[in-house]
Design a protein around this motif. Structure first.
Motif, short mmCIF file in Angstrom:
data_model
loop_
_atom_site.label_atom_id
_atom_site.label_comp_id
_atom_site.label_asym_id
_atom_site.label_seq_id
_atom_site.Cartn_x
_atom_site.Cartn_y
_atom_site.Cartn_z
N PHE A 173 0.83 -1.20 0.00
CA PHE A 173 0.00 0.00 0.00
C PHE A 173 0.87 1.25 0.00
O PHE A 173 2.00 1.25 0.49
CB PHE A 173 -0.93 0.01 1.22
N ILE A 174 0.30 2.33 -0.56
CA ILE A 174 0.95 3.63 -0.55
C ILE A 174 0.00 4.63 0.10
O ILE A 174 -1.19 4.37 0.26
CB ILE A 174 1.31 4.11 -1.98
N THR A 175 0.52 5.79 0.49
CA THR A 175 -0.32 6.80 1.11
C THR A 175 -1.27 7.41 0.08
O THR A 175 -1.03 7.35 -1.13
CB THR A 175 0.51 7.94 1.72
N ARG A 176 -2.33 8.02 0.56
CA ARG A 176 -3.28 8.66 -0.34
C ARG A 176 -2.62 9.82 -1.10
O ARG A 176 -2.97 10.08 -2.25
CB ARG A 176 -4.51 9.14 0.42
N GLN A 177 -1.68 10.51 -0.47
CA GLN A 177 -0.97 11.58 -1.17
C GLN A 177 -0.18 11.00 -2.35
O GLN A 177 -0.15 11.58 -3.43
CB GLN A 177 -0.02 12.32 -0.22
N GLU A 178 0.45 9.86 -2.12
CA GLU A 178 1.14 9.18 -3.22
C GLU A 178 0.15 8.72 -4.28
O GLU A 178 0.48 8.68 -5.47
CB GLU A 178 1.94 7.99 -2.67
N GLY A 179 -1.07 8.41 -3.85
CA GLY A 179 -2.11 8.03 -4.81
C GLY A 179 -2.46 9.18 -5.73
O GLY A 179 -2.56 9.01 -6.96
N PHE A 180 -2.64 10.38 -5.17
CA PHE A 180 -2.93 11.54 -6.01
C PHE A 180 -1.77 11.84 -6.96
O PHE A 180 -1.97 12.19 -8.12
CB PHE A 180 -3.23 12.77 -5.14
N THR A 181 -0.54 11.68 -6.45
CA THR A 181 0.63 11.87 -7.30
C THR A 181 0.62 10.87 -8.46
O THR A 181 0.94 11.21 -9.60
CB THR A 181 1.92 11.70 -6.48
N LYS A 182 0.23 9.65 -8.16
CA LYS A 182 0.17 8.61 -9.19
C LYS A 182 -0.89 8.94 -10.23
O LYS A 182 -0.66 8.77 -11.45
CB LYS A 182 -0.14 7.27 -8.51
N ALA A 183 -2.04 9.44 -9.79
CA ALA A 183 -3.10 9.82 -10.73
C ALA A 183 -2.63 10.93 -11.66
O ALA A 183 -2.90 10.92 -12.87
CB ALA A 183 -4.35 10.26 -9.96
N ILE A 184 -1.90 11.89 -11.12
CA ILE A 184 -1.38 12.99 -11.93
C ILE A 184 -0.34 12.49 -12.93
O ILE A 184 -0.28 12.94 -14.08
CB ILE A 184 -0.80 14.10 -11.03
N LYS A 185 0.46 11.51 -12.53
CA LYS A 185 1.45 10.92 -13.44
C LYS A 185 0.73 10.23 -14.61
O LYS A 185 1.15 10.35 -15.78
CB LYS A 185 2.30 9.90 -12.70
N VAL A 186 -0.36 9.53 -14.34
CA VAL A 186 -1.16 8.91 -15.40
C VAL A 186 -1.64 9.98 -16.37
O VAL A 186 -1.58 9.81 -17.60
CB VAL A 186 -2.35 8.14 -14.79
N ILE A 187 -2.13 11.09 -15.83
CA ILE A 187 -2.65 12.18 -16.66
C ILE A 187 -1.54 12.81 -17.49
O ILE A 187 -1.70 13.07 -18.69
CB ILE A 187 -3.34 13.23 -15.77
N ASP A 188 -0.40 13.08 -16.86
CA ASP A 188 0.71 13.70 -17.59
C ASP A 188 1.19 12.82 -18.74
O ASP A 188 1.50 13.31 -19.83
CB ASP A 188 1.87 13.99 -16.63
N ASP A 189 1.28 11.53 -18.49
CA ASP A 189 1.70 10.61 -19.55
C ASP A 189 0.71 10.64 -20.71
O ASP A 189 1.10 10.60 -21.89
CB ASP A 189 1.81 9.18 -19.01
N ALA A 190 -0.57 10.72 -20.39
CA ALA A 190 -1.59 10.77 -21.43
C ALA A 190 -1.52 12.07 -22.21
O ALA A 190 -1.59 12.09 -23.45
CB ALA A 190 -2.98 10.61 -20.81
N LEU A 191 -1.37 13.19 -21.51
CA LEU A 191 -1.32 14.49 -22.17
C LEU A 191 -0.10 14.61 -23.07
O LEU A 191 -0.15 15.27 -24.11
CB LEU A 191 -1.30 15.61 -21.12
N ALA A 192 0.99 13.96 -22.70
CA ALA A 192 2.20 14.02 -23.52
C ALA A 192 1.96 13.47 -24.92
O ALA A 192 2.60 13.90 -25.88
CB ALA A 192 3.33 13.24 -22.84
N GLY A 193 1.01 12.56 -25.04
CA GLY A 193 0.74 11.96 -26.34
C GLY A 193 -0.25 12.72 -27.20
O GLY A 193 -0.30 12.50 -28.42
N VAL A 194 -1.05 13.62 -26.58
CA VAL A 194 -2.10 14.29 -27.36
C VAL A 194 -1.98 15.81 -27.38
O VAL A 194 -2.67 16.47 -28.17
CB VAL A 194 -3.51 13.90 -26.82
N ASN A 195 -1.14 16.38 -26.54
CA ASN A 195 -1.01 17.84 -26.56
C ASN A 195 -0.47 18.31 -27.90
O ASN A 195 0.43 17.70 -28.49
CB ASN A 195 -0.09 18.31 -25.43
#
Length: 434
Positions: A173-195
């Motif tokens: 398990f990871i902390t919820r703060q690390e969870g939000f960081t992980k969600a943002i990393k998913v978003i950034d990776d996605a945006l890198a492909g379509v921006n």
């Protein structure tokens, strides 16, 4: 949701989800008995798109969906909604709060299990889409899929102190703060492909209409950056969202609006706590706030308010995010700066918004706030308007924590871990005290 790809793929995904809910323990292995067929699905754009479309269905579908369970759990413990029928035991536990909420709660189990299922399936799409020959199609597909992966991680991080670090047996398990960081990393990776490029039209014709992919990714990035206290990132992401564009989960006569289908149409599950949306003290809505008749209808009997808003009709679309949320993110970030005066300008955009011209019809239509406000006063006003503007969006419990409201004003602070997880994973953390 229409037959955008192939009914077979959606049926296959739905059956897999149903089987998952029947498991006695949640090991998060999600083994497909039709492995050879699954392998074939994950190597074609058609198959991968079918799985991706299934994510939207799993997120929004009725009592099994992450969305409805999130809205319900959040609404009961933050006093947004009132339990109509005490025979609904999972709802009764949340409405009662405290130690009445335990690892048996079916709403929390559904939220937990299906959020993890979305993450698992999203990973399959994201990892395999990278191998497709049409890179533009793949980038759009990854971006669309990443919305649901980020939402799943974000929901887990809003309600539990710690979340699984990944998918697998005996996962850590990871902390919820690390969870939000992980969600943002998913978003950034996605945006890198379509921006910098348009979303592939072929993809858009193969997925449900309604979601604006790039704006939604930026909106979710702003939301989760705010939740983790990264105000610079939250403001930057919020400024990247076009507030004139709609992004919504659309429904039709085959796929129903879950709020209407389960609560509004039956009047037997929950209703608004009252016409003040359960708010008290200085947070009580102004008498002329036009958002109240948008979200509620007057009733002659207790609790004297009935559901309206985005649960008003069987096929009514539900926003993935409201433009008002993005404006209030800007206001909050500015209010938390050393010189918070600029926050009032953003806040007044929400306060004075005319519902007749608002993208989704949500507008307070009030006179502008005038005068001088200190930081604490501004934050109190922003909290009030978030509670009204974003009613029944599943975000209030996070707001109550962030704005420092006492535990006494809510019925739970974090949720216990479902027994389906605890019984199958020795790494499951201890339940929170409240």
């Amino acid at each position: 949701m229409k037959n955008y790809i192939n009914k077979f793929y959606l049926l296959k995904l739905t059956l897999a989800a149903s089987l998952l809910l029947s498991f006695s323990s949640c090991k998060k292995e999600y083994v497909d008995p039709n492995a050879a067929l699954a392998d074939d699905v994950l190597t074609t754009s058609r198959g991968l798109t079918g799985v991706a479309v299934g994510l939207q269905r799993l997120y929004t579908a009725g009592r099994a969906g992450v969305y409805f369970n999130s809205v319900s759990a959040n609404g009961f413990v933050t006093n947004e909604i009132y339990l109509v029928n005490s025979g609904n035991i999972p709802e009764l536990q949340l409405f009662t709060g405290g130690s009445s909420v335990d690892g048996t709660n079916a709403i929390l189990t559904g939220l937990w299990t299906n959020a993890n299922k979305i993450i698992f399936d999203a990973d399959n799409v994201i990892n395999n889409a990278a191998n497709l020959a049409d890179k533009d199609y793949a980038a759009g597909l990854i971006a669309y899929t990443s919305i649901f992966k980020a939402l799943a991680i974000g929901n887990l991080s809003q309600y539990w102190e710690k979340i699984p670090s990944g998918i697998g047996q005996n996962v850590s398990f990871i902390t919820r703060q690390e969870g939000f960081t992980k969600a943002i990393k998913v978003i950034d990776d996605a945006l890198a492909g379509v921006n910098g490029k348009a979303i592939n039209p072929a993809l858009l014709s193969n997925i449900p209409a309604g979601i604006d992919i790039k704006n939604t990714l930026n909106a979710l990035k702003a939301r989760y950056a705010l939740f983790m206290g990264n105000y610079v990132l939250a403001l930057s992401a919020a400024n990247s969202v076009d507030l004139t564009v709609k992004s919504s989960f659309n429904f039709d006569n085959n796929t129903f609006n879950p709020i209407y289908d389960i609560a509004t149409s039956t009047a037997n599950v929950f209703q608004p706590t009252n016409a003040a949306l359960g708010l008290t003290g200085t947070a009580v809505p102004d008498a002329d706030d036009k958002r109240i008749p948008f979200y509620t209808a007057a009733a002659a009997t207790a609790p004297f308010a009935r559901l309206k808003g985005f649960g008003a009709a069987l096929t009514m679309a539900i926003p993935v995010y409201l433009p008002g949320e993005i404006t209030l993110i800007k206001a909050e970030v500015l209010a938390r700066q050393p010189d918070p005066e600029a926050a009032l300008t953003e806040l007044n955009k929400v306060v004075t918004k005319d519902p007749a011209t608002a993208v989704f019809g949500v507008g307070a239509g009030l006179p502008a706030l005038t005068g001088t406000y200190n930081k604490e006063e501004l934050l109190a006003l922003i909290y009030k308007h978030r509670c009204i503007e974003l009613y029944l969006s599943g975000l209030k419990i996070e707001d109550m924590r962030r704005f420092g409201l006492s535990n006494s004003e809510r019925k739970r602070n974090f949720f216990p871990y479902p027994f389906t997880e605890r019984d199958g994973n020795p790494n499951t953390p201890a339940d929170p005290a409240f």
